[in-house]
Design an enzyme around this catalytic site. Structure first.
Site, mmCIF file in Angstrom:
data_model
loop_
_atom_site.group_PDB
_atom_site.id
_atom_site.type_symbol
_atom_site.label_atom_id
_atom_site.label_comp_id
_atom_site.label_asym_id
_atom_site.label_seq_id
_atom_site.Cartn_x
_atom_site.Cartn_y
_atom_site.Cartn_z
ATOM 1 C CB SER A 14 -0.928 0.007 1.226
ATOM 2 O OG SER A 14 -0.177 -0.085 2.413
ATOM 3 N NE ARG A 15 1.691 3.045 5.078
ATOM 4 C CZ ARG A 15 2.664 2.956 5.988
ATOM 5 N NH1 ARG A 15 3.701 3.768 5.907
ATOM 6 N NH2 ARG A 15 2.629 2.049 6.934
ATOM 7 C CB VAL A 64 2.734 -10.543 6.871
ATOM 8 C CG1 VAL A 64 2.290 -9.896 5.569
ATOM 9 C CG2 VAL A 64 3.591 -9.583 7.706
ATOM 10 C CE1 TYR A 155 13.590 -3.128 8.958
ATOM 11 C CE2 TYR A 155 15.916 -2.739 8.541
ATOM 12 C CZ TYR A 155 14.605 -2.741 8.101
ATOM 13 O OH TYR A 155 14.313 -2.382 6.806
ATOM 14 C CB ILE A 188 14.317 3.331 -0.114
ATOM 15 C CG1 ILE A 188 15.285 2.200 -0.520
ATOM 16 C CG2 ILE A 188 13.361 3.687 -1.244
ATOM 17 C CD1 ILE A 188 16.205 2.490 -1.688
HETATM 18 P P1 NDP Z 1 6.661 1.691 4.721
HETATM 19 O O1 NDP Z 1 6.691 1.920 6.191
HETATM 20 O O2 NDP Z 1 6.594 2.857 3.792
HETATM 21 O O3 NDP Z 1 5.433 0.705 4.353
HETATM 22 C C1 NDP Z 1 5.287 -0.491 5.056
HETATM 23 C C2 NDP Z 1 4.222 -1.324 4.407
HETATM 24 O O4 NDP Z 1 4.128 -2.581 5.121
HETATM 25 C C3 NDP Z 1 2.837 -0.712 4.476
HETATM 26 O O5 NDP Z 1 2.145 -1.066 3.312
HETATM 27 C C4 NDP Z 1 2.226 -1.376 5.698
HETATM 28 O O6 NDP Z 1 0.814 -1.436 5.682
HETATM 29 C C5 NDP Z 1 2.799 -2.765 5.559
HETATM 30 N N1 NDP Z 1 2.807 -3.549 6.797
HETATM 31 C C6 NDP Z 1 3.432 -3.261 7.955
HETATM 32 N N2 NDP Z 1 3.205 -4.242 8.859
HETATM 33 C C7 NDP Z 1 2.423 -5.151 8.243
HETATM 34 C C8 NDP Z 1 1.840 -6.380 8.649
HETATM 35 N N3 NDP Z 1 2.015 -6.865 9.877
HETATM 36 N N4 NDP Z 1 1.073 -7.063 7.763
HETATM 37 C C9 NDP Z 1 0.865 -6.569 6.514
HETATM 38 N N5 NDP Z 1 1.403 -5.424 6.067
HETATM 39 C C10 NDP Z 1 2.162 -4.728 6.927
HETATM 40 O O7 NDP Z 1 7.934 0.770 4.434
HETATM 41 P P2 NDP Z 1 9.000 0.826 3.237
HETATM 42 O O8 NDP Z 1 8.313 0.898 1.947
HETATM 43 O O9 NDP Z 1 10.047 1.769 3.596
HETATM 44 O O10 NDP Z 1 9.659 -0.640 3.408
HETATM 45 C C11 NDP Z 1 9.196 -1.776 2.687
HETATM 46 C C12 NDP Z 1 10.155 -2.919 2.930
HETATM 47 O O11 NDP Z 1 11.455 -2.536 2.525
HETATM 48 C C13 NDP Z 1 10.278 -3.323 4.404
HETATM 49 O O12 NDP Z 1 10.448 -4.711 4.496
HETATM 50 C C14 NDP Z 1 11.528 -2.603 4.840
HETATM 51 O O13 NDP Z 1 12.138 -3.251 5.940
HETATM 52 C C15 NDP Z 1 12.365 -2.725 3.592
HETATM 53 N N6 NDP Z 1 13.426 -1.747 3.500
HETATM 54 C C16 NDP Z 1 13.153 -0.403 3.503
HETATM 55 C C17 NDP Z 1 14.187 0.500 3.424
HETATM 56 C C18 NDP Z 1 13.969 1.982 3.424
HETATM 57 O O14 NDP Z 1 14.961 2.708 3.499
HETATM 58 N N7 NDP Z 1 12.733 2.465 3.337
HETATM 59 C C19 NDP Z 1 15.583 0.050 3.344
HETATM 60 C C20 NDP Z 1 15.751 -1.365 3.342
HETATM 61 C C21 NDP Z 1 14.707 -2.219 3.415
HETATM 62 P P3 NDP Z 1 -0.095 -0.285 6.445
HETATM 63 O O15 NDP Z 1 -0.069 0.916 5.555
HETATM 64 O O16 NDP Z 1 -1.444 -0.899 6.562
HETATM 65 O O17 NDP Z 1 0.584 -0.048 7.753
#
Ligand code: NDP
Length: 249
Positions: A14-15, A64, A155, A188
């Protein structure tokens, strides 16, 4: 288009990075299942963006980390769309704090969402993939799983765990022509990193040879590659997308 007729499920679609992945896979012709847990508005915006770009998708809310919810949701997707060709395990959270003060609940929540969530979602989709002898599983890990980071033992452990999980799954599923790879983003620009102060962001930029934080699309492009035909002979790999911040493997 390369993914015409295929169904992709993107956890945390979603995000942030997940949204960019949904848009990219939908742009390649896949029908994308956009998962989220708590924020339907963001998920609806993502679906609207997918459709506005001429793609097709659907919403799949579930946690999840909840085995029952994962099984029920995946069964619903399979009943409706008959197969899941591509699973992107992207949902992830942070609960940062120095280890000396870290609460057990913060450890558990991050491990349960980031690592166990990857296990549960993969387990739920793998049987039909194995039966049909096709499928792609793409796990989002992090540069932190390789470098470590003070304040992120939970993490870092979850993300390093995802790399080990990816390699073992890849070995188990290779005989059935299902590939399992990981993508390790660096920093990111998403909601996850917008919480960091300007000083910390400047200190991070100083460690990145390419000189800036990445965009969600930078990660989505590599996920798209792993989902596509060109990556058919790759499994058990981790691709790093980090502006040169970490160059090992
Ligand atoms: P965001 O915080 O922007 O988005 C997180 C997403 O995960 C949302 O869609 C959220 O849904 C969903 N989510 C969180 N918890 C759950 C759950 N228990 N069940 C289902 N959905 C869930 O994260 P990013 O886009 O930044 O990160 C995405 C992935 O990339 C993650 O695994 C992160 O660890 C990894 N990552 C990110 C980095 C960064 O710099 N941003 C760097 C390295 C890795 P909702 O909107 O409903 O909360």
């Amino acid at each position: 288009m390369m993914l015409d007729g295929q169904v992709a499920l993107v956890t945390g679609g979603s995000r942030g990075i997940g949204r960019a992945v949904c848009l990219r896979l939908a742009g390649m012709g896949a029908k994308v299942g956009i998962n989220y847990v708590s924020n339907p508005t963001a998920a609806e915006e993502t679906l609207a963006a997918v459709e506005a770009a001429g793609g097709s998708g659907f919403l799949v809310p579930f946690n999840v980390a909840d085995a029952g919810a994962v099984q029920e949701a995946v069964k619903g997707v399979l009943d409706e769309h008959s197969f899941i060709d591509i699973l992107v395990n992207n949902a992830g959270i942070t609960r940062d704090g120095l280890m000396a003060r870290m609460k057990e609940a913060d450890w558990d929540q991050v491990i349960d969402t980031n690592l166990k969530g990857t296990f549960l979602c993969s387990k739920a989709v793998m049987r039909p993939m194995m039966k049909k002898r096709r499928g792609r599983i793409i796990n989002i890990t992090s540069v932190i799983g390789f470098l470590g980071n003070a304040g992120q033992v939970n993490y870092g452990a979850a993300k390093a765990g995802i790399v080990g999980l990816t390699k073992s799954m890849a070995r188990e599923l290779a005989p059935r022509n299902v590939t399992v790879n990981a993508v390790a983003p660096g920093y990111i620009v998403t909601d996850m990193t917008s919480e960091l102060s300007d000083d910390i962001q400047a200190a991070i930029r100083a460690q990145i040879p390419l000189g800036s934080l990445g965009q969600p699309e930078d990660v989505a492009g590599v996920v798209a590659f792993l989902a596509g035909d060109d990556a058919a002979y790759m499994t058990g790999q981790t691709l790093h997308v980090n502006g040169g911040m970490y160059m090992g493997n």
